[in-house]
Design a protein around this motif. Structure first.
Motif, PDB file in Angstrom:
ATOM      1  N   ILE A  41       0.868  -1.173   0.000  1.00 42.80           N
ATOM      2  CA  ILE A  41       0.000   0.000   0.000  1.00 42.80           C
ATOM      3  C   ILE A  41       0.910   1.230   0.000  1.00 42.80           C
ATOM      4  N   LEU A  42       0.833   2.015  -1.079  1.00 41.88           N
ATOM      5  CA  LEU A  42       1.698   3.177  -1.240  1.00 41.88           C
ATOM      6  C   LEU A  42       1.163   4.360  -0.434  1.00 41.88           C
ATOM      7  N   VAL A  43       2.048   4.963   0.354  1.00 36.41           N
ATOM      8  CA  VAL A  43       1.674   6.134   1.144  1.00 36.41           C
ATOM      9  C   VAL A  43       2.758   7.191   1.000  1.00 36.41           C
ATOM     10  N   THR A  44       2.376   8.440   1.189  1.00 36.18           N
ATOM     11  CA  THR A  44       3.336   9.533   1.115  1.00 36.18           C
ATOM     12  C   THR A  44       4.024   9.712   2.469  1.00 36.18           C
ATOM     13  N   LEU A  45       5.130  10.425   2.446  1.00 35.19           N
ATOM     14  CA  LEU A  45       5.826  10.733   3.690  1.00 35.19           C
ATOM     15  C   LEU A  45       4.960  11.605   4.583  1.00 35.19           C
ATOM     16  N   GLU A  46       4.176  12.491   3.971  1.00 34.80           N
ATOM     17  CA  GLU A  46       3.255  13.326   4.747  1.00 34.80           C
ATOM     18  C   GLU A  46       2.242  12.461   5.495  1.00 34.80           C
ATOM     19  N   GLU A  47       1.744  11.417   4.839  1.00 33.19           N
ATOM     20  CA  GLU A  47       0.763  10.533   5.483  1.00 33.19           C
ATOM     21  C   GLU A  47       1.387   9.752   6.627  1.00 33.19           C
ATOM     22  N   LEU A  48       2.644   9.367   6.501  1.00 34.97           N
ATOM     23  CA  LEU A  48       3.332   8.682   7.600  1.00 34.97           C
ATOM     24  C   LEU A  48       3.673   9.646   8.730  1.00 34.97           C
ATOM     25  N   TYR A  49       3.783  10.924   8.407  1.00 34.66           N
ATOM     26  CA  TYR A  49       4.065  11.948   9.424  1.00 34.66           C
ATOM     27  C   TYR A  49       2.801  12.304  10.210  1.00 34.66           C
ATOM     28  N   LEU A  50       1.711  12.498   9.501  1.00 36.21           N
ATOM     29  CA  LEU A  50       0.473  12.965  10.132  1.00 36.21           C
ATOM     30  C   LEU A  50      -0.473  11.830  10.511  1.00 36.21           C
ATOM     31  N   GLY A  51      -0.351  10.689   9.838  1.00 36.12           N
ATOM     32  CA  GLY A  51      -1.348   9.630   9.984  1.00 36.12           C
ATOM     33  C   GLY A  51      -2.477   9.840   9.000  1.00 36.12           C
ATOM     34  N   ILE A  89      12.510  26.285   5.609  1.00 40.75           N
ATOM     35  CA  ILE A  89      12.022  24.931   5.311  1.00 40.75           C
ATOM     36  C   ILE A  89      10.516  24.880   5.561  1.00 40.75           C
ATOM     37  N   ILE A  90       9.772  24.364   4.590  1.00 40.97           N
ATOM     38  CA  ILE A  90       8.356  24.073   4.800  1.00 40.97           C
ATOM     39  C   ILE A  90       8.253  22.607   5.204  1.00 40.97           C
ATOM     40  N   MET A  91       7.786  22.361   6.420  1.00 40.20           N
ATOM     41  CA  MET A  91       7.768  21.013   6.975  1.00 40.20           C
ATOM     42  C   MET A  91       6.596  20.192   6.411  1.00 40.20           C
ATOM     43  N   LYS A  99       4.460   0.847   1.980  1.00 40.08           N
ATOM     44  CA  LYS A  99       5.540   1.228   1.062  1.00 40.08           C
ATOM     45  C   LYS A  99       5.505   2.735   0.891  1.00 40.08           C
ATOM     46  N   GLN A 100       6.612   3.392   1.231  1.00 38.29           N
ATOM     47  CA  GLN A 100       6.645   4.851   1.165  1.00 38.29           C
ATOM     48  C   GLN A 100       7.039   5.349  -0.226  1.00 38.29           C
ATOM     49  N   LYS A 101       6.298   6.332  -0.710  1.00 37.28           N
ATOM     50  CA  LYS A 101       6.659   6.974  -1.971  1.00 37.28           C
ATOM     51  C   LYS A 101       7.866   7.897  -1.753  1.00 37.28           C
ATOM     52  N   PRO A 102       8.744   8.027  -2.727  1.00 36.85           N
ATOM     53  CA  PRO A 102       9.858   8.981  -2.591  1.00 36.85           C
ATOM     54  C   PRO A 102       9.327  10.407  -2.433  1.00 36.85           C
ATOM     55  N   HIS A 103      10.047  11.199  -1.644  1.00 33.52           N
ATOM     56  CA  HIS A 103       9.643  12.582  -1.414  1.00 33.52           C
ATOM     57  C   HIS A 103      10.579  13.527  -2.147  1.00 33.52           C
ATOM     58  N   GLN A 104      10.043  14.647  -2.591  1.00 35.16           N
ATOM     59  CA  GLN A 104      10.821  15.589  -3.391  1.00 35.16           C
ATOM     60  C   GLN A 104      11.912  16.276  -2.578  1.00 35.16           C
ATOM     61  N   TYR A 105      11.649  16.533  -1.296  1.00 36.07           N
ATOM     62  CA  TYR A 105      12.586  17.331  -0.511  1.00 36.07           C
ATOM     63  C   TYR A 105      13.184  16.605   0.690  1.00 36.07           C
ATOM     64  N   PHE A 106      12.443  15.675   1.279  1.00 31.38           N
ATOM     65  CA  PHE A 106      12.898  15.026   2.503  1.00 31.38           C
ATOM     66  C   PHE A 106      13.264  13.570   2.246  1.00 31.38           C
ATOM     67  N   GLU A 107      14.226  13.115   3.024  1.00 32.43           N
ATOM     68  CA  GLU A 107      14.579  11.694   3.071  1.00 32.43           C
ATOM     69  C   GLU A 107      14.415  11.212   4.509  1.00 32.43           C
ATOM     70  N   ARG A 108      13.798  10.068   4.684  1.00 38.90           N
ATOM     71  CA  ARG A 108      13.615   9.536   6.027  1.00 38.90           C
ATOM     72  C   ARG A 108      14.757   8.590   6.380  1.00 38.90           C
ATOM     73  N   ARG A 109      15.331   8.786   7.559  1.00 35.84           N
ATOM     74  CA  ARG A 109      16.338   7.877   8.096  1.00 35.84           C
ATOM     75  C   ARG A 109      15.893   7.443   9.487  1.00 35.84           C
ATOM     76  N   GLY A 110      15.191   6.340   9.556  1.00 32.21           N
ATOM     77  CA  GLY A 110      14.658   5.906  10.840  1.00 32.21           C
ATOM     78  C   GLY A 110      13.617   6.887  11.337  1.00 32.21           C
ATOM     79  N   ASP A 111      13.888   7.515  12.480  1.00 29.56           N
ATOM     80  CA  ASP A 111      12.971   8.520  13.025  1.00 29.56           C
ATOM     81  C   ASP A 111      13.398   9.943  12.664  1.00 29.56           C
ATOM     82  N   ASP A 112      14.472  10.086  11.906  1.00 31.31           N
ATOM     83  CA  ASP A 112      14.972  11.411  11.525  1.00 31.31           C
ATOM     84  C   ASP A 112      14.543  11.765  10.107  1.00 31.31           C
ATOM     85  N   LEU A 113      14.500  13.068   9.841  1.00 24.69           N
ATOM     86  CA  LEU A 113      14.243  13.593   8.502  1.00 24.69           C
ATOM     87  C   LEU A 113      15.481  14.332   8.020  1.00 24.69           C
TER      88      LEU A 113
END
Length: 318
Positions: free
Chosen positions: A145-155, A250-252, A217-231
Motif C-alpha cells: 500500500i503506497l503512502v506519502t511521507l506526509e501521510e506517515l508523518y500525520l497519519g 524549510i516548509i515542513m 511502502k513509502q513513496k519517494p519525497h521531493q525534498y525530505f529523506e527519512r532515516r529511521g525517526d529522523d528527517l
C-alpha cells in the motif's frame, strides 16, 4: 462485520512475546531475528547454568517461533495468545527449544542436545510448524500500500476495496462479494509495517480463508529523506554563506514554515541537527508524542573564478 485492525493487547497470554525478546511491537523481521539470537545465546543451558535459565530459554524459543512467522504473528497481534492456542507448538521441554536454536546457529554452540544432528526429538509436526491436523489455511495474501511521507508523518485512513468468494448457505458453493477494509495508518509508522486482516480471503469448503496483509511502502519525497525517526533535508548554499552563516527556510511535512539559523562554518559533510523536528516516534498505547531530529545537509556552491584581489582578501581573512 467490521474488519479489525492490529490490536496490540495480549488477552490471556501467559507472557508477552515481545517483552520476552525485549523488542517493540513494530520490530521488523531482521530485528526479531537479532533479538532472538542475542537472548538465545545468553540463556542457552550450555552457556548459562543459573536456575531458571532453561525455562527462560523455552520462552525465548516460543516467542521467536510466533513472531518470526508472519501468519502466527498476525493472529497474535489481532487476537492475542488465545488465538494461537490451536497453532502454537506445545512446550515439550528444553530439547525442543534447543533443537530450534541449533538449526538457527549451527555449530556455534556445539553439539549438545543434538544441535548438530538431524531432528530426533519431539512429536511429529506438519511442516515443522506444530500445527494440528484439520482444515488447512490458504497462504497469506500480501499487498503493498503506497503512502506519502506526509501521510506517515500525520497519519491517515486508507480504505481498500476487496473482492472475495463467500460461502453460500449450502457451505459448498460460493458467490463473489466486495468488502471495504479500513486501514488506520498511525503517525510514525515505517516502511515495511504490516497490517493484517485475519481470514478475510476467499472462503471455500474445508479451507480456512487466507489472511490479507497490507505492507506499507513509502513513496519517494521531493525534498525530505527519512532515516529511521529522523528527517534529512538538503539545501544549496554559496561558499560565502558556508563561511559566514545563513538562515535556512524549510516548509515542513505538516505545512509549518521553519527558519533555521546556521551560525557554524559549514563543511561539505556537515549536518545541522534540529531536535524534535523529525518523524513522530510511534509507540503502542502511548499518549506521549516524541519526534526524531531534522538533519539539514548542505550542497556548497563554489565559485568558478576569483579575481586576484579577491584571492588576496581571502588569504588575509583566512
Amino acid at each position: 462485520m467490521e474488519p479489525k485492525n492490529v490490536d496490540l493487547t495480549i488477552p490471556g497470554a501467559p507472557f508477552d512475546y515481545y517483552k520476552t525478546l525485549s523488542i517493540d511491537r513494530s520490530a521488523d523481521d531482521a530485528l526479531i531475528k537479532k533479538a532472538y539470537r542475542r537472548m538465545a545465546l545468553k540463556f542457552h543451558p550450555e552457556k548459562n547454568e543459573e536456575d531458571g535459565s532453561s525455562e527462560i530459554f523455552i520462552k525465548i524459543a516460543e516467542a521467536y517461533d510466533v513472531l518470526s512467522d508472519a501468519q502466527k504473528r498476525a493472529i497474535y497481534d489481532q487476537y492475542g495468545y488465545e488465538g494461537l492456542l490451536k497453532g502454537v507448538p506445545p512446550r515439550e521441554g528444553v530439547e525442543i527449544a534447543i533443537e530450534k536454536t541449533g538449526r538457527q546457529f549451527g555449530e556455534k554452540l556445539g553439539g549438545m542436545y543434538g544441535m548438530n544432528k538431524e531432528t530426533r526429538i519431539g512429536k511429529p509436526m506438519i511442516g515443522g510448524s506444530g500445527l494440528p491436523f484439520g482444515p488447512t489455511q490458504d497462504p497469506a495474501i500480501e499487498h503493498e500500500i503506497l503512502v506519502t511521507l506526509e501521510e506517515l508523518y500525520l497519519g491517515t485512513v486508507k480504505k481498500m476495496k476487496l473482492f472475495r468468494k463467500v460461502l453460500k448457505d449450502d457451505n459448498m458453493t460460493t458467490s463473489e462479494q466486495d468488502k471495504i477494509l479500513t486501514i488506520e495508518i498511525q503517525p510514525g509508522w515505517k516502511e515495511g509495517t504490516r497490517i493484517s486482516f485475519i481470514k478475510e480471503g476467499d472462503q471455500g469448503p474445508n479451507t480456512i480463508p487466507a489472511d490479507i496483509i497490507f505492507i506499507i511502502k513509502q513513496k519517494p519525497h521531493q525534498y525530505f529523506e527519512r532515516r529511521g525517526d529522523d528527517l534529512v533535508y538538503k539545501t544549496d548554499i554559496s561558499l560565502l554563506q558556508a563561511l559566514t552563516g545563513n538562515i535556512v527556510d524549510i516548509i515542513m511535512l505538516d505545512g509549518r514554515h521553519l527558519k533555521i539559523p546556521v551560525n557554524e562554518v559549514v563543511r561539505p559533510d556537515f549536518l545541522k541537527e534540529v531536535p524534535g523536528e523529525g518523524m513522530p516516534i510511534w509507540k503502542a498505547n502511548s499518549d506521549t508524542i516524541m519526534k526524531g531530529c531534522l538533519l539539514i545537509g548542505f550542497n556548497i556552491k563554489f565559485p568558478t573564478y576569483l579575481k586576484n584581489e579577491q584571492k588576496i582578501i581571502l588569504r588575509k581573512a583566512l
